[in-house]
Design a protein around this motif. Structure first.
Motif, PDB file in Angstrom:
ATOM      1  N   ALA A  47      27.170  58.728  72.015  1.00  9.28           N
ATOM      2  CA  ALA A  47      27.167  58.664  70.608  1.00  9.28           C
ATOM      3  C   ALA A  47      26.491  60.001  70.063  1.00  9.28           C
ATOM      4  O   ALA A  47      26.845  60.391  68.942  1.00  9.28           O
ATOM      5  CB  ALA A  47      26.405  57.440  70.152  1.00  9.28           C
ATOM      6  N   HIS A  48      25.369  60.591  70.530  1.00 11.33           N
ATOM      7  CA  HIS A  48      24.794  61.762  70.256  1.00 11.33           C
ATOM      8  C   HIS A  48      25.723  62.814  70.491  1.00 11.33           C
ATOM      9  O   HIS A  48      25.855  63.859  69.185  1.00 11.33           O
ATOM     10  CB  HIS A  48      23.663  62.139  70.994  1.00 11.33           C
ATOM     11  N   ILE A  49      26.776  62.918  71.263  1.00  7.55           N
ATOM     12  CA  ILE A  49      27.606  63.953  71.416  1.00  7.55           C
ATOM     13  C   ILE A  49      28.561  63.966  70.031  1.00  7.55           C
ATOM     14  O   ILE A  49      28.877  65.157  69.566  1.00  7.55           O
ATOM     15  CB  ILE A  49      28.414  64.062  72.521  1.00  7.55           C
ATOM     16  N   THR A  50      28.958  62.674  69.650  1.00  6.35           N
ATOM     17  CA  THR A  50      29.845  62.598  68.691  1.00  6.35           C
ATOM     18  C   THR A  50      29.055  63.137  67.294  1.00  6.35           C
ATOM     19  O   THR A  50      29.816  63.864  66.752  1.00  6.35           O
ATOM     20  CB  THR A  50      30.265  61.170  68.205  1.00  6.35           C
ATOM     21  N   ALA A  51      27.902  62.756  67.187  1.00  3.04           N
ATOM     22  CA  ALA A  51      27.103  63.297  66.078  1.00  3.04           C
ATOM     23  C   ALA A  51      26.835  64.598  65.928  1.00  3.04           C
ATOM     24  O   ALA A  51      27.218  65.266  64.884  1.00  3.04           O
ATOM     25  CB  ALA A  51      25.694  62.502  65.968  1.00  3.04           C
ATOM     26  N   ILE A  52      26.721  65.462  66.964  1.00  2.00           N
ATOM     27  CA  ILE A  52      26.320  66.886  67.016  1.00  2.00           C
ATOM     28  C   ILE A  52      28.069  67.324  66.643  1.00  2.00           C
ATOM     29  O   ILE A  52      27.987  68.312  65.878  1.00  2.00           O
ATOM     30  CB  ILE A  52      26.049  67.598  68.374  1.00  2.00           C
ATOM     31  N   ARG A  53      29.013  66.805  67.359  1.00  6.14           N
ATOM     32  CA  ARG A  53      30.327  67.494  67.024  1.00  6.14           C
ATOM     33  C   ARG A  53      30.442  67.364  65.777  1.00  6.14           C
ATOM     34  O   ARG A  53      31.314  68.363  64.918  1.00  6.14           O
ATOM     35  CB  ARG A  53      31.302  66.469  67.821  1.00  6.14           C
ATOM     36  N   ALA A  88      25.704  65.312  82.540  1.00  5.90           N
ATOM     37  CA  ALA A  88      25.345  63.897  82.841  1.00  5.90           C
ATOM     38  C   ALA A  88      25.292  63.098  81.695  1.00  5.90           C
ATOM     39  O   ALA A  88      24.225  63.157  80.936  1.00  5.90           O
ATOM     40  CB  ALA A  88      24.109  63.888  83.788  1.00  5.90           C
ATOM     41  N   ILE A  89      26.142  62.185  81.369  1.00  7.10           N
ATOM     42  CA  ILE A  89      26.384  61.518  80.183  1.00  7.10           C
ATOM     43  C   ILE A  89      26.378  59.996  80.283  1.00  7.10           C
ATOM     44  O   ILE A  89      27.084  59.634  81.308  1.00  7.10           O
ATOM     45  CB  ILE A  89      27.447  61.986  79.107  1.00  7.10           C
ATOM     46  N   LEU A  90      25.879  59.194  79.425  1.00  5.44           N
ATOM     47  CA  LEU A  90      25.932  57.610  79.478  1.00  5.44           C
ATOM     48  C   LEU A  90      27.118  57.410  78.591  1.00  5.44           C
ATOM     49  O   LEU A  90      26.921  57.626  77.313  1.00  5.44           O
ATOM     50  CB  LEU A  90      24.653  56.866  79.205  1.00  5.44           C
ATOM     51  N   TYR A  91      28.036  57.080  79.279  1.00  7.77           N
ATOM     52  CA  TYR A  91      29.316  56.557  78.529  1.00  7.77           C
ATOM     53  C   TYR A  91      29.891  55.367  78.739  1.00  7.77           C
ATOM     54  O   TYR A  91      29.977  54.854  79.950  1.00  7.77           O
ATOM     55  CB  TYR A  91      30.523  57.645  78.645  1.00  7.77           C
ATOM     56  N   ASP A  92      29.908  54.376  77.707  1.00 10.13           N
ATOM     57  CA  ASP A  92      30.170  53.083  77.737  1.00 10.13           C
ATOM     58  C   ASP A  92      29.382  52.306  78.851  1.00 10.13           C
ATOM     59  O   ASP A  92      29.599  51.343  79.765  1.00 10.13           O
ATOM     60  CB  ASP A  92      31.580  53.035  78.428  1.00 10.13           C
ATOM     61  N   ASP A 127      22.787  69.202  78.112  1.00 12.98           N
ATOM     62  CA  ASP A 127      23.831  68.290  78.250  1.00 12.98           C
ATOM     63  C   ASP A 127      24.689  67.881  77.087  1.00 12.98           C
ATOM     64  O   ASP A 127      25.737  68.072  77.267  1.00 12.98           O
ATOM     65  CB  ASP A 127      23.886  67.069  79.109  1.00 12.98           C
ATOM     66  N   LEU A 128      24.054  67.459  76.136  1.00 11.09           N
ATOM     67  CA  LEU A 128      24.634  66.942  74.957  1.00 11.09           C
ATOM     68  C   LEU A 128      25.290  67.943  74.193  1.00 11.09           C
ATOM     69  O   LEU A 128      26.489  67.763  73.566  1.00 11.09           O
ATOM     70  CB  LEU A 128      23.624  66.373  73.674  1.00 11.09           C
ATOM     71  N   VAL A 129      24.795  69.176  74.114  1.00  4.24           N
ATOM     72  CA  VAL A 129      25.302  70.274  73.500  1.00  4.24           C
ATOM     73  C   VAL A 129      26.536  70.828  74.274  1.00  4.24           C
ATOM     74  O   VAL A 129      27.549  71.217  73.733  1.00  4.24           O
ATOM     75  CB  VAL A 129      24.204  71.286  73.029  1.00  4.24           C
ATOM     76  N   LYS A 130      26.302  71.174  75.398  1.00  4.95           N
ATOM     77  CA  LYS A 130      27.134  71.356  76.552  1.00  4.95           C
ATOM     78  C   LYS A 130      28.447  70.724  76.264  1.00  4.95           C
ATOM     79  O   LYS A 130      29.694  71.492  76.040  1.00  4.95           O
ATOM     80  CB  LYS A 130      26.632  71.346  77.825  1.00  4.95           C
ATOM     81  N   ARG A 131      28.746  69.353  76.239  1.00  2.00           N
ATOM     82  CA  ARG A 131      29.896  68.616  75.866  1.00  2.00           C
ATOM     83  C   ARG A 131      30.289  68.615  74.575  1.00  2.00           C
ATOM     84  O   ARG A 131      31.684  68.829  74.457  1.00  2.00           O
ATOM     85  CB  ARG A 131      29.418  67.256  76.478  1.00  2.00           C
ATOM     86  N   ALA A 132      29.390  68.774  73.506  1.00  2.00           N
ATOM     87  CA  ALA A 132      30.024  68.812  72.198  1.00  2.00           C
ATOM     88  C   ALA A 132      30.766  69.942  71.926  1.00  2.00           C
ATOM     89  O   ALA A 132      31.659  70.166  71.335  1.00  2.00           O
ATOM     90  CB  ALA A 132      28.811  68.594  71.306  1.00  2.00           C
ATOM     91  N   ALA A 133      30.053  71.104  72.345  1.00  2.00           N
ATOM     92  CA  ALA A 133      30.613  72.534  72.272  1.00  2.00           C
ATOM     93  C   ALA A 133      31.944  72.604  73.052  1.00  2.00           C
ATOM     94  O   ALA A 133      32.930  72.969  72.409  1.00  2.00           O
ATOM     95  CB  ALA A 133      29.540  73.530  72.913  1.00  2.00           C
ATOM     96  N   SER A 134      31.977  71.938  74.216  1.00  2.00           N
ATOM     97  CA  SER A 134      33.328  72.176  74.905  1.00  2.00           C
ATOM     98  C   SER A 134      34.421  71.349  74.055  1.00  2.00           C
ATOM     99  O   SER A 134      35.373  71.695  74.146  1.00  2.00           O
ATOM    100  CB  SER A 134      32.900  71.508  76.471  1.00  2.00           C
ATOM    101  N   GLU A 135      34.058  70.084  73.560  1.00  5.57           N
ATOM    102  CA  GLU A 135      35.116  69.207  72.909  1.00  5.57           C
ATOM    103  C   GLU A 135      35.569  70.004  71.873  1.00  5.57           C
ATOM    104  O   GLU A 135      36.786  69.789  71.330  1.00  5.57           O
ATOM    105  CB  GLU A 135      34.527  68.076  72.590  1.00  5.57           C
ATOM    106  N   LEU A 136      34.831  70.936  71.118  1.00  4.66           N
ATOM    107  CA  LEU A 136      35.089  71.785  70.198  1.00  4.66           C
ATOM    108  C   LEU A 136      35.900  73.039  70.524  1.00  4.66           C
ATOM    109  O   LEU A 136      36.287  73.854  69.629  1.00  4.66           O
ATOM    110  CB  LEU A 136      34.138  71.967  69.087  1.00  4.66           C
ATOM    111  N   GLY A 137      35.893  73.345  71.977  1.00  2.45           N
ATOM    112  CA  GLY A 137      36.519  74.716  72.260  1.00  2.45           C
ATOM    113  C   GLY A 137      35.428  75.906  72.259  1.00  2.45           C
ATOM    114  O   GLY A 137      36.019  76.923  72.115  1.00  2.45           O
ATOM    115  N   ARG A 138      34.364  75.488  71.926  1.00  4.56           N
ATOM    116  CA  ARG A 138      33.407  76.727  71.669  1.00  4.56           C
ATOM    117  C   ARG A 138      32.541  76.877  72.685  1.00  4.56           C
ATOM    118  O   ARG A 138      32.235  76.005  73.714  1.00  4.56           O
ATOM    119  CB  ARG A 138      32.438  76.251  70.388  1.00  4.56           C
ATOM    120  N   THR A 139      31.943  78.070  72.752  1.00  6.29           N
ATOM    121  CA  THR A 139      30.984  78.450  73.958  1.00  6.29           C
ATOM    122  C   THR A 139      29.511  78.177  73.120  1.00  6.29           C
ATOM    123  O   THR A 139      29.407  78.343  71.793  1.00  6.29           O
ATOM    124  CB  THR A 139      30.851  79.939  74.409  1.00  6.29           C
TER     125      THR A 139
END
Ligand SMILES: [Zn+2]
Length: 460
Positions: free
Chosen positions: A92-98, A153-157, A122-134
């Motif tokens: 959920a935090h990744i969604t918020a950052i994105r 390493a993310i807690l998902y579901d 880890d949160l920023v790494k994945r959020a950036a990747s989902e947006l196609g950014r470095t």
């Protein structure tokens, strides 16, 4: 020395040169001053978005913001997580950052900057990747190996998983900030580093007797192996005083963790650095393990997982003549297995995913026969090499103690029996062959766990 070890151990600079995602890494005193030039040189964006938590903003974010302002780098916004409760790597935090980053309309190239420990990164790494950014990583503690790693390493579901995402394009770690980090973060990093002992044993085991049978079910990648294994004991010794505030020890610990992270970046997976010991910690992460209301850090869970896995290995290989004999009786069928896994994760949000994983790695009788033959035919080599890689339990415990890591399950909020019983659920979790899988496939898990329970030595 193991068969895989080479004389030349790659340095951090060698690892960086070989990295295909991370281009630069600053680890010098005062290196934040170079960040504006680094941003201009490497990134497409003209501004930055800072992500931290209250502690890491105080430790590094404020100083960095002043440097950015002074250099005329626009800070488009900030996202600061509360210090309490301690941040979890929840999806959920990744969604918020994105969403925050996406809301900077017209500023698509704004560079996310992760200022913090392993979770923020880890949160920023994945959020950036989902947006196609470095993104740029500014580590504030030598607490995990994930800064330079591929994947988060993310807690998902409700299920802890490694999500794919590239490592940061650049990192800037100020040694003084790392050295000022609280002791528990440095001891956590030490626990995460010590876990590589078990990861090495699991890889040897898998190479010789993995599910496809011998030889080389999952062959060791020697380039990646050499980033992590041959220099490990030396790094552990040099970094053992990190949690006591010894700045040289913190620097050695950070360097060692960064190198092991680079091995994941090279391998595109966690096999080189994470084995059965991390599976224990994944279960406790799903359980939200805490002590007196404070969540236990990743590295402290891994410390106990490392001790549990070391004990498990010693029991498995105790007899020079062969592993324990399996009890008579049939193996559970796939449907019995499904019921057992489902019941072991009753009430857990991640249950369906664990059931799916456990069934995916359920091997048929023919494969069990091949595994048994591989173990029997290669037992002496397997035992010699694993025991040469494995630090004896008492020595491991003594070393973790010097590094101020937790040594008894009670220190992380578990009874001894709960910690030992975790092996059953840990084995169900990931499709990445390890000693827990091997012993389960051979019907030996219960024998090993009851010997561990009866022992006067292990996890006490
Ligand atoms: Zn770890």
């Amino acid at each position: 020395m193991d068969n895989y070890d080479k004389a030349a151990i790659p340095s951090l600079a060698d690892c960086l040169k070989a990295a295909d995602e991370t281009r630069e890494m600053l680890v010098d005193r005062g290196c934040y001053a170079q960040i504006p030039a680094l941003l201009t040189r490497l990134y497409r964006g003209t501004g930055v978005y800072l992500i931290s938590d209250e502690n890491t903003r105080e430790a590094a974010g404020g100083g960095l913001k002043k440097i950015l302002d002074g250099a005329g780098i626009p800070v488009r916004g900030e996202f600061c997580f509360p210090a309490n409760p301690r941040l979890h790597a929840e999806y959920a935090h990744i969604t918020a950052i994105r969403e925050k980053l996406s809301a900077l309309s017209g500023l698509d190239e704004t560079v996310p900057v992760a200022i913090g420990g392993g979770t923020v990164n880890d949160l920023v790494k994945r959020a950036a990747s989902e947006l196609g950014r470095t993104y740029l990583c500014v580590p504030t503690a030598a607490s995990v190996d994930g800064y330079t790693a591929y994947g988060a390493a993310i807690l998902y579901d409700g299920y802890k998983q490694t999500m794919s995402c590239p490592a940061p394009l650049a990192l800037a770690a100020e040694p003084e900030v790392l050295a000022r980090a609280p002791a528990y973060l440095s001891s956590s990093g030490f626990g995460d580093l010590a876990s590589k002992i078990i990861a090495g044993c699991d890889w040897i085991l898998c190479d010789i007797a993995g599910p496809a049978g011998a030889p080389a079910a999952e062959p060791v990648d020697t380039t990646v192996w050499n980033m992590t294994q041959p220099g490990l004991l030396d790094y552990l010794e040099r970094s053992v005083n990190a949690a006591r505030g010894d700045s040289d020890a913190v620097a050695a610990l950070f360097e060692a963790l960064a190198i092991t992270g680079f091995s994941m970046q090279a391998f595109k997976g966690s096999r080189p650095v994470s084995g059965s010991e991390h599976l224990f910690s994944h279960v406790w992460e799903m359980d939200d393990l805490s002590l007196d209301g404070v969540p236990v850090t990743h590295g402290h869970k891994v410390s106990i997982g490392t001790l549990a896995a070391a004990a498990y290995y010693e029991i498995f290989f105790a007899d020079p003549a062969g592993p324990p004999s399996p009890p008579s009786g049939d193996r559970p069928s796939p449907s019995q297995r499904m019921l057992a896994v489902s019941s072991a994760f009753e009430g857990s949000r991640g249950r369906d995913l664990v059931v799916k994983t456990a069934l995916e790695k359920y091997v048929d009788d023919a494969a069990v026969k091949r595994i048994r033959e591989a173990v029997t035919d290669n037992y002496k080599e397997l035992r010699d090499r694993v025991l040469a890689r494995l630090m004896p339990y008492e020595k491991l415990k003594e070393m973790l103690g010097r590094a101020l890591c937790p040594l008894q399950p009670e220190s992380i909020g578990l009874s001894r029996s709960q910690a030992i019983a975790t092996a059953r659920r840990a084995q169900m979790m990931r499709n990445k062959y390890c000693i827990l899988d091997l012993s389960w496939d051979l019907g030996l898990m219960e024998t090993i766990l009851s010997r561990m329970e009866d022992s006067e030595q292990y996890l006490r």
